[in-house]
Scaffold this active site. Structure first.
Site, PDB file in Angstrom:
ATOM      1  N   SER A 304       1.005  -1.135   0.125  1.00  0.00           N
ATOM      2  CA  SER A 304      -0.016  -0.023  -0.155  1.00  0.00           C
ATOM      3  C   SER A 304       0.918   1.107   0.043  1.00  0.00           C
ATOM      4  O   SER A 304       1.992   1.177   0.527  1.00  0.00           O
ATOM      5  CB  SER A 304      -0.739  -0.034   1.226  1.00  0.00           C
ATOM      6  OG  SER A 304      -1.559   1.171   1.434  1.00  0.00           O
ATOM      7  N   TYR A 317      -2.041  -1.114  10.363  1.00  0.00           N
ATOM      8  CA  TYR A 317      -2.212  -1.260   8.666  1.00  0.00           C
ATOM      9  C   TYR A 317      -1.022  -1.137   8.045  1.00  0.00           C
ATOM     10  O   TYR A 317      -0.413  -1.882   7.412  1.00  0.00           O
ATOM     11  CB  TYR A 317      -3.548  -0.563   8.104  1.00  0.00           C
ATOM     12  CG  TYR A 317      -3.814  -0.848   6.776  1.00  0.00           C
ATOM     13  CD1 TYR A 317      -4.590  -1.822   6.152  1.00  0.00           C
ATOM     14  CD2 TYR A 317      -3.274   0.365   5.815  1.00  0.00           C
ATOM     15  CE1 TYR A 317      -4.789  -1.979   4.959  1.00  0.00           C
ATOM     16  CE2 TYR A 317      -3.249  -0.035   4.370  1.00  0.00           C
ATOM     17  CZ  TYR A 317      -4.208  -1.191   3.902  1.00  0.00           C
ATOM     18  OH  TYR A 317      -4.454  -1.172   2.466  1.00  0.00           O
ATOM     19  N   LYS A 321       1.721  -3.554   6.065  1.00  0.00           N
ATOM     20  CA  LYS A 321       1.772  -3.450   4.652  1.00  0.00           C
ATOM     21  C   LYS A 321       3.522  -3.022   4.327  1.00  0.00           C
ATOM     22  O   LYS A 321       3.974  -3.312   3.261  1.00  0.00           O
ATOM     23  CB  LYS A 321       0.845  -2.200   3.955  1.00  0.00           C
ATOM     24  CG  LYS A 321      -0.571  -2.491   3.945  1.00  0.00           C
ATOM     25  CD  LYS A 321      -0.831  -3.679   2.865  1.00  0.00           C
ATOM     26  CE  LYS A 321      -2.304  -3.993   2.767  1.00  0.00           C
ATOM     27  NZ  LYS A 321      -2.662  -4.989   1.962  1.00  0.00           N
TER      28      LYS A 321
END
Ligand SMILES: NC(=O)c1ccc[n+]([C@@H]2O[C@H](COP(=O)([O-])OP(=O)(O)OC[C@H]3O[C@@H](n4cnc5c(N)ncnc54)[C@H](O)[C@@H]3O)[C@@H](O)[C@H]2O)c1
Length: 435
Positions: A304, A317, A321
């Site tokens: 990401s 998150y 990632k």
């Protein structure tokens, strides 16, 4: 115009049919000053008289009907001309197909294009590409294939538009995790269009089964955080087609928002279990099968933009990632010896359910369209152009195909340049004002 209409009425009474140029001039005048009802009236009279208008009149009428959202009149004109054995100009088809597609009437657009091709007439490349895009997006792969074959039969090959380079993955077998919706679903369609056999692996069974059926693929319930589930997905590919060429480790989840000082550790563990361990499971079992198969392979993982710069997602998150970007390098290093490439893709600002629910958590009730607008306005250097699932799917096709056979250990960032530059000082690129 009124005077002209009176003349036309007189001619009608005396049963003198207007000729092509008269119709053209009358339609032109009515369009300028009298509006749709008057145009429709004259059009209906013309049809009753079985008169076939000149090409330029057909194009003008089609433009008027479609431009004023009277698509049924446009279709009526089309069918009338077909009935009369007259083959309308490409431009009329382009107008009709464009309008029908943008009103979601893809099936009717397809039928018009087919009629044209059946008469041995080509349609323009832009019309083909528009139709192709809408058919692809609505999962009408058979129709798309059909269109392609008809065009080839006429001795033409249109250069493929993005994501439609039919054949790039011909005969390859792919697993797509998180393939039931969003980026994964679009990629499943693009892969199938390119000739791949796709195993859709997800926890959303209903969506996943419907998608797999529509692309001639196979579905398996697979929670990527469970190693055994991924192992079963790989087994399914092997029993179904005897090989595995591609895995797209795309499944992901978000959450664990808020301050690091209050972060909920269960939520963190869940994000790491899906986003990171899910990818580890995918690489591990796909690589085993690929090494065994001795035909190399392509492993693609989804990272990401959040892993490139801070401030784009929750801590958990971001961390999950970020780890993927390191993992693909070490895995590429080991697996390169077996001809297996390992890369990742870093999307940014794609308005899928994940992004929309992220916005909703902070901005309240916001719909997909609003999220797309925000994304187009402030999530890329390409003003007005936000990310789309197709952008990511096209990149996945490239990384999965032999077109990228010398690319491994790479992070392909698809963010419209967002993480490359800041626009806060963009005034520097204007000519300085003289003081
Ligand atoms: N949308 C974006 O802007 C964006 C940006 C950067 C990265 N990503 C990443 O792209 C990937 C796809 O996300 P999306 O935007 O399409 O979101 P999405 O919510 O539309 O799709 C995610 C898919 O993953 C599946 N999934 C979730 N948990 C799973 C699990 N445990 N096992 C199997 N499947 C599971 C979901 O059911 C769903 O089908 C994710 O990895 C996401 O982190 C998205």
């Amino acid at each position: 115009v009124d005077y002209a209409i009176n003349l036309e009425n007189e001619m009608e009474e005396k049963q003198i049919a207007p000729d092509g140029i008269t119709y053209h001039t009358l339609f032109h005048g009515l369009m300028k000053s009298n509006g749709i009802e008057a145009v429709r009236g004259l059009y209906e009279k013309m049809v009753l008289l079985n008169f076939v208008p000149e090409t330029r009149t057909v194009v003008m009428l089609m433009k008027f009907f479609c431009g004023n959202h009277h698509l049924d009149l446009g279709l009526n004109l089309w069918n009338y001309l077909m009935e009369k054995g007259s083959c309308p100009h490409d431009h009329a088809l382009a107008l009709l197909v464009t309008s029908l597609c943008s009103h979601g009437r893809v099936q009717e657009a397809f039928e018009c294009a087919k009629q044209m091709l059946n008469r041995g007439r080509h349609m323009g490349k832009p019309v083909f590409h528009m139709l192709e895009r809408f058919l692809r997006e609505s999962g009408e792969l058979d129709k798309l294939q059909n269109l392609d074959e008809m065009i080839k039969k006429l001795g033409s090959v249109y250069p493929p538009s993005r994501g439609h380079a039919l054949g790039l993955l011909k005969g390859k077998v792919a697993i797509i995790t998180g393939g039931a919706k969003g980026i994964g679903a679009t990629t499943a369609k693009f892969f199938a269009l390119n000739g791949a056999y796709v195993v859709v692996a997800d926890v959303l069974d209903e969506l996943g089964i419907a998608l797999a059926n529509s692309i001639g693929g196979s579905y398996i319930h697979c929670d990527v955080s469970k190693e055994a589930d991924i192992e079963s997905a790989v087994k399914l590919a092997l029993t179904w087609k005897g090989r595995l060429d591609i895995i797209f480790n795309n499944a992901g989840t978000s959450g664990a928002d808020g301050s690091i000082t209050n972060v909920n550790m269960d939520e963190v563990k869940n994000i790491v279990a899906v986003n990171l361990y899910g990818v580890v499971h995918g690489i591990k079992h796909a690589a085993r099968a690929m090494i065994e198969g001795k035909i190399g392979g392509s492993i693609i993982c989804t990272s990401s933009s959040a892993a490139i710069m801070g401030g784009l997602a929750s801590h958990a998150y971001t961390m999950s990632k970020g780890a993927i970007q390191s993992l693909i390098k070490s895995a590429a290093c080991e697996l390169g010896g077996h001809g297996i490439r390992v890369n990742c893709i870093s999307p940014h600002g794609v308005p899928t359910d994940m992004l929309i629910s992220g916005y909703r958590r902070f901005l309240g009730d916001i719909d997909a369209e609003e999220v797309s607008k925000i994304s187009a306005k402030s999530c890329s250097l390409l003003t007005g152009r936000g990310g789309k699932t197709q952008d990511i799917a096209a990149a996945a096709v490239f990384l999965a195909s032999d077109e990228s056979e010398f690319i491994t250990g790479h992070n392909l960032v698809i963010d419209g340049g967002y993480t490359e530059a800041s626009t806060t000082m963009v005034h520097m690129y204007q000519d300085p004002k003289s003081v």
